[in-house]
Design a protein around this motif. Structure first.
Motif, mmCIF file in Angstrom:
data_model
loop_
_atom_site.group_PDB
_atom_site.id
_atom_site.type_symbol
_atom_site.label_atom_id
_atom_site.label_comp_id
_atom_site.label_asym_id
_atom_site.label_seq_id
_atom_site.Cartn_x
_atom_site.Cartn_y
_atom_site.Cartn_z
ATOM 1 N N THR A 162 -4.826 5.755 -10.472
ATOM 2 C CA THR A 162 -4.832 4.490 -9.733
ATOM 3 C C THR A 162 -3.561 3.720 -10.036
ATOM 4 O O THR A 162 -3.070 3.716 -11.176
ATOM 5 C CB THR A 162 -6.062 3.650 -10.122
ATOM 6 O OG1 THR A 162 -7.239 4.433 -9.980
ATOM 7 C CG2 THR A 162 -6.179 2.410 -9.253
ATOM 8 N N ASP A 163 -3.014 3.050 -9.015
ATOM 9 C CA ASP A 163 -1.816 2.236 -9.238
ATOM 10 C C ASP A 163 -2.208 0.938 -9.940
ATOM 11 O O ASP A 163 -3.391 0.570 -9.969
ATOM 12 C CB ASP A 163 -1.131 1.941 -7.906
ATOM 13 C CG ASP A 163 -1.927 0.953 -7.081
ATOM 14 O OD1 ASP A 163 -1.541 -0.222 -7.004
ATOM 15 O OD2 ASP A 163 -2.980 1.372 -6.531
ATOM 16 N N PRO A 164 -1.251 0.223 -10.536
ATOM 17 C CA PRO A 164 -1.579 -0.997 -11.303
ATOM 18 C C PRO A 164 -2.308 -2.062 -10.487
ATOM 19 O O PRO A 164 -3.085 -2.837 -11.036
ATOM 20 C CB PRO A 164 -0.212 -1.497 -11.775
ATOM 21 C CG PRO A 164 0.646 -0.272 -11.823
ATOM 22 C CD PRO A 164 0.172 0.590 -10.696
ATOM 23 N N LEU A 165 -2.073 -2.123 -9.168
ATOM 24 C CA LEU A 165 -2.715 -3.143 -8.349
ATOM 25 C C LEU A 165 -4.071 -2.687 -7.812
ATOM 26 O O LEU A 165 -4.782 -3.470 -7.180
ATOM 27 C CB LEU A 165 -1.810 -3.527 -7.175
ATOM 28 C CG LEU A 165 -0.458 -4.153 -7.563
ATOM 29 C CD1 LEU A 165 0.364 -4.454 -6.314
ATOM 30 C CD2 LEU A 165 -0.680 -5.433 -8.363
ATOM 31 N N GLY A 166 -4.402 -1.436 -8.014
ATOM 32 C CA GLY A 166 -5.686 -0.937 -7.547
ATOM 33 C C GLY A 166 -5.766 -0.742 -6.055
ATOM 34 O O GLY A 166 -6.866 -0.767 -5.484
ATOM 35 N N LEU A 167 -4.635 -0.540 -5.392
ATOM 36 C CA LEU A 167 -4.627 -0.357 -3.945
ATOM 37 C C LEU A 167 -4.752 1.105 -3.530
ATOM 38 O O LEU A 167 -5.121 1.401 -2.406
ATOM 39 C CB LEU A 167 -3.330 -0.933 -3.349
ATOM 40 C CG LEU A 167 -3.122 -2.437 -3.531
ATOM 41 C CD1 LEU A 167 -1.791 -2.855 -2.954
ATOM 42 C CD2 LEU A 167 -4.251 -3.203 -2.844
ATOM 43 N N SER A 168 -4.433 2.020 -4.422
ATOM 44 C CA SER A 168 -4.469 3.443 -4.081
ATOM 45 C C SER A 168 -5.118 4.225 -5.217
ATOM 46 O O SER A 168 -4.864 3.957 -6.391
ATOM 47 C CB SER A 168 -3.050 3.964 -3.827
ATOM 48 O OG SER A 168 -3.073 5.356 -3.599
ATOM 49 N N GLN A 169 -5.924 5.199 -4.856
ATOM 50 C CA GLN A 169 -6.571 6.041 -5.861
ATOM 51 C C GLN A 169 -6.548 7.491 -5.387
ATOM 52 O O GLN A 169 -6.872 7.780 -4.236
ATOM 53 C CB GLN A 169 -8.023 5.591 -6.088
ATOM 54 C CG GLN A 169 -8.739 6.389 -7.179
ATOM 55 C CD GLN A 169 -10.178 5.943 -7.346
ATOM 56 O OE1 GLN A 169 -11.076 6.520 -6.740
ATOM 57 N NE2 GLN A 169 -10.394 4.928 -8.168
ATOM 58 N N VAL A 170 -6.149 8.373 -6.293
ATOM 59 C CA VAL A 170 -6.110 9.810 -6.010
ATOM 60 C C VAL A 170 -7.046 10.504 -6.996
ATOM 61 O O VAL A 170 -6.962 10.266 -8.207
ATOM 62 C CB VAL A 170 -4.673 10.371 -6.133
ATOM 63 C CG1 VAL A 170 -4.681 11.885 -5.937
ATOM 64 C CG2 VAL A 170 -3.755 9.715 -5.113
ATOM 65 N N PRO A 216 0.811 -1.217 0.000
ATOM 66 C CA PRO A 216 0.000 0.000 0.000
ATOM 67 C C PRO A 216 0.852 1.279 0.000
ATOM 68 O O PRO A 216 0.482 2.275 -0.627
ATOM 69 C CB PRO A 216 -0.835 -0.107 1.282
ATOM 70 C CG PRO A 216 -0.893 -1.570 1.558
ATOM 71 C CD PRO A 216 0.435 -2.111 1.123
ATOM 72 N N ALA A 217 1.976 1.255 0.703
ATOM 73 C CA ALA A 217 2.849 2.429 0.714
ATOM 74 C C ALA A 217 3.415 2.694 -0.677
ATOM 75 O O ALA A 217 3.475 3.845 -1.134
ATOM 76 C CB ALA A 217 3.972 2.236 1.732
ATOM 77 N N LEU A 218 3.838 1.628 -1.356
ATOM 78 C CA LEU A 218 4.337 1.798 -2.721
ATOM 79 C C LEU A 218 3.230 2.263 -3.669
ATOM 80 O O LEU A 218 3.469 3.079 -4.566
ATOM 81 C CB LEU A 218 4.934 0.472 -3.215
ATOM 82 C CG LEU A 218 6.189 -0.010 -2.493
ATOM 83 C CD1 LEU A 218 6.630 -1.374 -3.044
ATOM 84 C CD2 LEU A 218 7.317 1.004 -2.637
ATOM 85 N N ALA A 219 2.017 1.730 -3.481
ATOM 86 C CA ALA A 219 0.899 2.145 -4.328
ATOM 87 C C ALA A 219 0.594 3.620 -4.125
ATOM 88 O O ALA A 219 0.333 4.365 -5.084
ATOM 89 C CB ALA A 219 -0.329 1.290 -4.013
ATOM 90 N N TRP A 220 0.616 4.081 -2.872
ATOM 91 C CA TRP A 220 0.363 5.498 -2.611
ATOM 92 C C TRP A 220 1.436 6.368 -3.240
ATOM 93 O O TRP A 220 1.160 7.432 -3.800
ATOM 94 C CB TRP A 220 0.303 5.734 -1.110
ATOM 95 C CG TRP A 220 0.166 7.200 -0.769
ATOM 96 C CD1 TRP A 220 -0.963 7.931 -0.748
ATOM 97 C CD2 TRP A 220 1.234 8.085 -0.429
ATOM 98 N NE1 TRP A 220 -0.701 9.230 -0.418
ATOM 99 C CE2 TRP A 220 0.656 9.358 -0.219
ATOM 100 C CE3 TRP A 220 2.615 7.928 -0.272
ATOM 101 C CZ2 TRP A 220 1.414 10.467 0.147
ATOM 102 C CZ3 TRP A 220 3.381 9.024 0.081
ATOM 103 C CH2 TRP A 220 2.778 10.292 0.279
#
Length: 408
Positions: free
Chosen positions: A129-137, A30-34
């Motif tokens: 959104t990140d490729p894994l869909g864990l973070s969205q801005v 999640p930290a990498l996704a953010w």
């Protein structure tokens, strides 16, 4: 991240080292996704373009949402959400391909102007959104555009008696002192004027500079158009609960816009006022201004007391149901030919009501307009027929009441 914390804690309790790796991975991802979304910079300039620029109620078009990459790197595919606008356009979500630095990307959204009015197309929403869909801005892109939907203009034919046969801006054809040509004037010659427009006889009389012939401005006369926007005249509910078949204001605006546009096309010097006497537009080249004013017209409080300028050749009123006192006020406004289009879905104007009796006794031509018929998809033909009938009535008024009654 909560799952990662619980997994690491469980690994220590159960003394399972493999679970520690899983827990750390759950914490790190999640930290990498953010970081991939929140720290990734995207700089965009946004604008809306409405095609065509002039829309009338019932017409369709396209909104072009244009995105320009103002950063020094090519963007990734952009997920853009354009919010909808009620009665104008639906919301749409599109993916815009990567945009190179300085280049434009675009998405197109169909629009259908269901009702005249002023609308605001709001800011698009950019979702990263990140490729894994864990973070969205989500980011709002600054862009707001005003769209003015003009009222429908129904083609009309004919003119009321009193607006035919006028020759010039003053109502008569006169010869100019310079050369005696009818409907013509002269002015000093200017560089670039066509040599064929030189008025040689007038130039010889002046014995100085050359003068050129200028056609005098012509008009078919002057008319007053009264539009009734009284709150009490139309039964209107909230926009989401309104029924087009019962919306008298929309019919009144359509009829007023059609009559005003038609008279201006015939070069009639037109003054348009509301029920309080406030001047909306005035002149003989104000068609665009008239449609713009009526596009955003709503109901207004106030009593019916319009005034007519001196020298008016014809008065046309588009009003809602009138009481006897209001009809007497309107009756006193008559100048030359006078026509009253009375919108009433109760058909009270047809059966000799007090309103109709007062206006007809004062010399007005009363044309009832049924709101239910005029608000249907074929309502334009109904309004055109009402106008044609009004012009016929005014043209035969001099032949006597019996003939007029036959036309009615």
């Amino acid at each position: 991240m909560a799952v990662g914390v619980l997994t690491v804690a469980g690994a220590f309790v159960l003394r399972e080292r493999d679970l520690i790796f899983v827990g750390v991975l759950a914490l790190v991802l999640p930290a990498l996704a953010w970081a991939a979304t929140g720290l990734r910079r995207v700089s965009l300039a946004v604008e809306h373009r409405v095609v065509p620029q002039r829309l009338q109620a019932g017409e369709g078009g396209v909104v072009r949402v244009r995105l320009r990459n103002t950063y020094d790197r090519t963007t990734r595919p952009l997920d853009v959400l354009q919010p909808g606008v009620r009665l104008l356009m639906p919301g749409a979500r599109r993916t815009v391909p990567p945009i190179a630095p300085g280049e434009w990307g675009e998405l197109r959204i169909p629009i259908e102007a269901r009702r005249r009015g002023s609308y605001t197309i709001g800011s698009p929403l950019l979702r990263q959104t990140d490729p894994l869909g864990l973070s969205q801005v989500r980011r709002r892109l600054p862009a707001r555009t005003e769209v003015l939907v003009l009222p429908t203009v129904v083609p009309l034919v004919g003119l009321p008696r009193g607006l035919n046969g006028r020759g010039s801006a003053t109502g008569t054809s006169s010869a100019t002192a310079a050369g005696g040509d009818p409907d013509a004037g002269v002015r000093a010659y200017r560089m670039g004027d066509d040599i064929r427009s030189v008025h040689w006889r007038a130039s010889a009389r002046l014995e100085e500079d050359l003068v050129v012939r200028v056609a005098a401005a012509t008009t078919l006369g002057t008319a007053l158009l009264v539009l009734d926007h009284r709150t009490s005249a139309y039964r209107l509910g909230p926009p989401e609960d309104r029924d087009d078949g019962e919306d008298g204001l929309e019919v009144a605006v359509t009829l007023g816009a059609s009559i005003g546009h038609h008279l201006l096309e015939q070069d009639v010097d037109l003054t348009v006022v509301d029920h309080t006497g406030h001047v909306l537009v005035q002149g003989h080249d104000v068609a665009d201004e008239l449609l713009g004013v009526l596009a955003a017209a709503g109901t207004r409080r106030g009593e019916l007391h319009p005034t007519a300028p001196a020298g008016t050749d014809a008065v046309v009123a588009v009003v809602g149901p009138l009481s006897g006192a209001e009809a007497r006020t309107l009756a006193g406004l008559r100048r030359g030919a006078a026509i009253a289009f009375v919108l009433d879905d109760a058909a009270g104007v047809r059966d000799g009501s007090e309103c109709a009796a007062v206006l007809r006794a004062a010399g007005w031509r009363v044309v009832p307009v049924d709101v239910g018929d005029a608000a249907t998809p074929d309502g334009g033909a109904h309004l055109a027929h009402a106008w044609r009938g009004a012009c016929t009535l005014t043209s035969v008024a001099a032949r006597g009441p019996a003939h007029e009654e036959g036309v009615r």
